[in-house]
Design a protein around this motif. Structure first.
Motif, short mmCIF file in Angstrom:
data_model
loop_
_atom_site.label_atom_id
_atom_site.label_comp_id
_atom_site.label_asym_id
_atom_site.label_seq_id
_atom_site.Cartn_x
_atom_site.Cartn_y
_atom_site.Cartn_z
N PHE A 128 0.83 -1.21 0.00
CA PHE A 128 0.00 0.00 0.00
C PHE A 128 0.86 1.25 0.00
O PHE A 128 0.55 2.22 -0.70
N THR A 129 1.94 1.24 0.78
CA THR A 129 2.82 2.42 0.84
C THR A 129 3.40 2.71 -0.54
O THR A 129 3.49 3.88 -0.96
N GLY A 130 3.78 1.67 -1.28
CA GLY A 130 4.30 1.87 -2.63
C GLY A 130 3.25 2.43 -3.57
O GLY A 130 3.52 3.37 -4.33
N ALA B 51 0.51 4.08 -2.70
CA ALA B 51 0.15 5.43 -2.26
C ALA B 51 1.23 6.44 -2.64
O ALA B 51 0.92 7.58 -3.02
N ALA B 52 2.50 6.04 -2.56
CA ALA B 52 3.59 6.94 -2.94
C ALA B 52 3.49 7.31 -4.41
O ALA B 52 3.66 8.47 -4.80
N GLY B 53 3.19 6.32 -5.25
CA GLY B 53 3.02 6.60 -6.67
C GLY B 53 1.83 7.50 -6.93
O GLY B 53 1.89 8.40 -7.78
N MET B 54 0.76 7.28 -6.18
CA MET B 54 -0.44 8.09 -6.33
C MET B 54 -0.18 9.53 -5.93
O MET B 54 -0.58 10.48 -6.61
N GLN C 127 -8.95 -2.37 -0.28
CA GLN C 127 -8.15 -3.44 -0.88
C GLN C 127 -7.00 -3.88 0.03
O GLN C 127 -6.45 -4.97 -0.15
N PHE C 128 -6.65 -3.02 0.99
CA PHE C 128 -5.49 -3.31 1.84
C PHE C 128 -5.89 -3.53 3.30
O PHE C 128 -5.09 -3.34 4.20
N LEU D 213 -4.86 3.85 9.76
CA LEU D 213 -3.42 3.71 9.53
C LEU D 213 -3.08 3.99 8.07
O LEU D 213 -2.12 4.71 7.76
N LEU D 214 -3.88 3.44 7.15
CA LEU D 214 -3.64 3.66 5.72
C LEU D 214 -3.80 5.14 5.37
O LEU D 214 -3.01 5.70 4.60
N ALA D 215 -4.81 5.77 5.95
CA ALA D 215 -5.02 7.20 5.69
C ALA D 215 -3.85 8.02 6.21
O ALA D 215 -3.41 8.99 5.57
#
Length: 209
Positions: free
Chosen positions: A8-10, A12-15, A137-138, A151-153
């Motif tokens: 997810f971090t990858g 989100a970083a691309g996004m 999805q995560f 946490l994802l947010a």
């Protein structure tokens, strides 16, 4: 190690790093001064915080489920981005003196940058759809949904707080060249054209459906 969290971090970083209206507005403000650019970057992160909070709370689902509300957000977002684009194009067409030293930036310029960054992101009509489709999805099966999505947010907002100030600082480092009147007008023209085209697209889509 949580593989899903790393993935997810990858994503989100691309996004976050994907060039868009938020990136363009940060660059434009950073041309005015370092402080205005960083303030704009913080505003962008603030807009992301609103969207992630809406997704966590489930309000984004309501927004998407009610077409009138979603179209209203599209129109408002498109109109604001178009407004910024037209302003930038007009600035590019006007003769400009050399931009003052970044350290001399006023509080008004910083507030303007903060406001532009926040509104550009918070009025982005694609963000609710993106976050509402991405975050679930995560979340592993059987895991508590609220703590995980929080946490994802948090990761998304933290990435924005790193990336966009870095963009502003990089533009400032190139300031001597970028702040030359001719270069400034060229950058204003390019960013203004990009924002105008994006704003017009966002504005036309809900009006033609």
């Amino acid at each position: 190690m949580d593989a899903q969290l790393v993935a997810f971090t990858g994503v989100a970083a691309g996004m976050v790093a994907m060039p868009g209206a938020d990136f363009t507005v940060v660059v434009r403000n950073a041309l005015a001064s370092r402080r205005a650019g960083v303030a704009c970057a913080i505003g962008v992160a603030g807009g992301l915080l609103v969207h992630t909070a809406l997704a966590v709370a489930g309000l984004a689902a309501v927004l998407i489920a009610v077409p009138v509300l979603f179209r209203t957000l599209q129109i408002l977002g498109g109109a604001y981005v178009l407004y910024l684009g037209v302003r930038a194009v007009r600035a590019a067409l006007r003769p400009q003196p050399a931009v003052a030293d970044a350290d001399g930036e006023t509080a008004d310029g910083m507030r303007r940058g903060l406001r532009q960054g926040f509104l550009t992101n918070v009025l982005n009509p694609k963000a609710p759809v993106l976050f509402l489709s991405l975050l679930p999805q995560f979340v592993p099966d059987g895991a508590p949904v609220l703590p995980r999505t929080l946490l994802l947010a948090t990761i998304v907002v933290a990435l924005a707080l790193v990336w966009f100030p870095l963009v502003a600082l990089l533009v400032d480092r190139l300031g001597t060249w970028l702040r030359r009147p001719r270069t400034t007008r060229a950058v204003e023209g390019v960013t203004g054209g990009a924002l105008t085209a994006l704003g017009a697209t966002l504005l036309v889509q809900p009006l033609t459906h």
